[in-house]
Design a protein around this motif. Structure first.
Motif, PDB file in Angstrom:
ATOM      1  N   THR A  42       0.831  -1.207   0.000  1.00 24.65           N
ATOM      2  CA  THR A  42       0.000   0.000   0.000  1.00 24.65           C
ATOM      3  C   THR A  42       0.862   1.252   0.000  1.00 24.65           C
ATOM      4  O   THR A  42       0.562   2.234  -0.689  1.00 24.65           O
ATOM      5  N   LEU A 229      -6.447   5.704   4.894  1.00 25.06           N
ATOM      6  CA  LEU A 229      -5.701   4.554   5.425  1.00 25.06           C
ATOM      7  C   LEU A 229      -4.443   5.014   6.155  1.00 25.06           C
ATOM      8  O   LEU A 229      -3.342   4.505   5.895  1.00 25.06           O
ATOM      9  N   THR A 232      -2.552   2.170   8.088  1.00 24.79           N
ATOM     10  CA  THR A 232      -1.844   1.232   7.218  1.00 24.79           C
ATOM     11  C   THR A 232      -0.573   1.848   6.663  1.00 24.79           C
ATOM     12  O   THR A 232       0.495   1.217   6.660  1.00 24.79           O
ATOM     13  N   GLU A 236       3.213   0.534   7.493  1.00 25.64           N
ATOM     14  CA  GLU A 236       4.091   0.059   6.435  1.00 25.64           C
ATOM     15  C   GLU A 236       5.345   0.920   6.325  1.00 25.64           C
ATOM     16  O   GLU A 236       6.426   0.412   5.994  1.00 25.64           O
TER      17      GLU A 236
END
Length: 341
Positions: A42, A229, A232, A236
């Motif tokens: 992502t 997001l 996320t 990451e």
């Protein structure tokens, strides 16, 4: 739209070669990133969208002048904005989900093969939703692609289940990844039909603008999707930072820079080819690009396939070729009919 016959052969081949090279390079750098850290897909996709949006905006400012830069934030289209946003966010979601499947231990060849079979899903959805009719050649090509995907999947799942160290939980994760990939392929097929419907209703193809503007707006309006997001992206990014203690940290950022640059070149080339050639020619070129990406992946990253898997791969690309040839034949018939009239 300019037809392929009106373009100098050297110019067209140059663009095709440039696009295939940049797209294959993009696949190679992406898989290199996944090898270093598989759980940052992502974050990689977000970087791609931001970089392409900024780069294409700079190019548009150079084209129209700095005094018109503010106007570039308004979509120059005759169709309603909501339809444009549905398409943008839909493809953005498909891109994110398509990259997430690598976390489920799916190899890049499986990913490429499934995405190459999207024509079959497009035909099925087109028949069910829009009651479209297809020729025998199109149906045959679609069936070949579908059987090829099934063959490759069965071969790959059989190979995994026969491995002595393969745990049932890992196998279930793999099957879950396949289910997501099927959903992504169906989503992109639906969006292709949705865009076709929008173009037919609002005549979007006749609007002013260029491939560069389409490139900019499709990436600009996708960025807010990633802002939904934050957790996320933060998680990451922290995984990337955790590589700082090893030599992979510098490698990761080098590959990421190469990836976003090749992504820009790849999508720019695809958009330009879409203007210079027919949709059939574009489909054949993209099929060639996927096939080359598959070969490079197998050679560079040792993504081997069994003989049954290779047979399925050949069936997928042969089916796509039959489908493309069938569309070309139908277009030739339509042109001949128009000339007679």
């Amino acid at each position: 739209m300019v037809n392929a016959p009106n373009i100098k052969a050297f110019s067209l081949f140059s663009i095709v070669g440039f696009t295939c090279t940049s797209c294959c390079s993009n696949v190679i750098t992406f898989e290199s990133l996944i090898k270093l850290e598989s759980n940052t897909s992502t974050f990689i996709t977000f970087c791609q969208y931001v970089f392409v949006a900024i780069a294409s905006y700079v190019l548009l400012v150079r084209k129209y002048g700095i005094q018109n830069s503010a106007k570039l934030l308004v979509v120059p289209t005759t169709m309603p904005l909501y339809r444009y946003l549905i398409s943008t966010y839909g493809f953005c979601l498909a891109s994110v989900l398509g990259n997430i499947v690598f976390r489920f231990h799916l190899s890049l060849p499986i990913h490429i093969i499934f995405r190459s079979s999207s024509t079959a899903f497009t035909m099925l959805l087109g028949y069910l939703i829009y009651r479209k009719k297809y020729s025998l050649g199109q149906i045959l090509g679609s069936v070949l692609m579908s059987l090829g995907v099934i063959t490759v999947t069965i071969s790959n799942m059989s190979d995994r289940s026969s491995q002595p160290n393969e745990e049932p939980q890992e196998f279930r994760i793999y099957v879950s990844g396949l289910a997501i990939l099927v959903g992504v392929t169906m989503l992109t097929s639906f969006l292709s039909l949705y865009n076709e419907s929008s173009n037919r209703i609002y005549r979007a193809k006749e609007r002013s603008g260029s491939w560069l503007e389409n490139l900019f707006y499709s990436h600009l309006y996708a960025i807010p999707f990633f802002l939904l997001l934050p957790g996320t992206l933060k998680r990451e990014y922290e995984l990337v930072e955790s590589l700082s203690a090893s030599s992979n940290f510098k490698k990761y950022w080098a590959f990421l820079l190469a990836n976003v640059i090749t992504q820009l070149l790849c999508v720019a080339g695809v958009n330009k080819i879409a203007i210079l050639t027919s949709a059939v020619t574009l489909g054949v070129i993209l099929l060639l690009r996927r096939f080359l990406s598959l070969l490079f992946s197998m050679l560079l990253f040792h993504n081997e396939m069994s003989p049954l898997g290779m047979l399925g791969t050949i069936m997928v690309f042969a089916g796509a070729g039959v489908y493309s040839y069938s569309i070309g034949a139908e277009n030739d018939k339509m042109k001949m009919k128009e000339k007679r009239e």
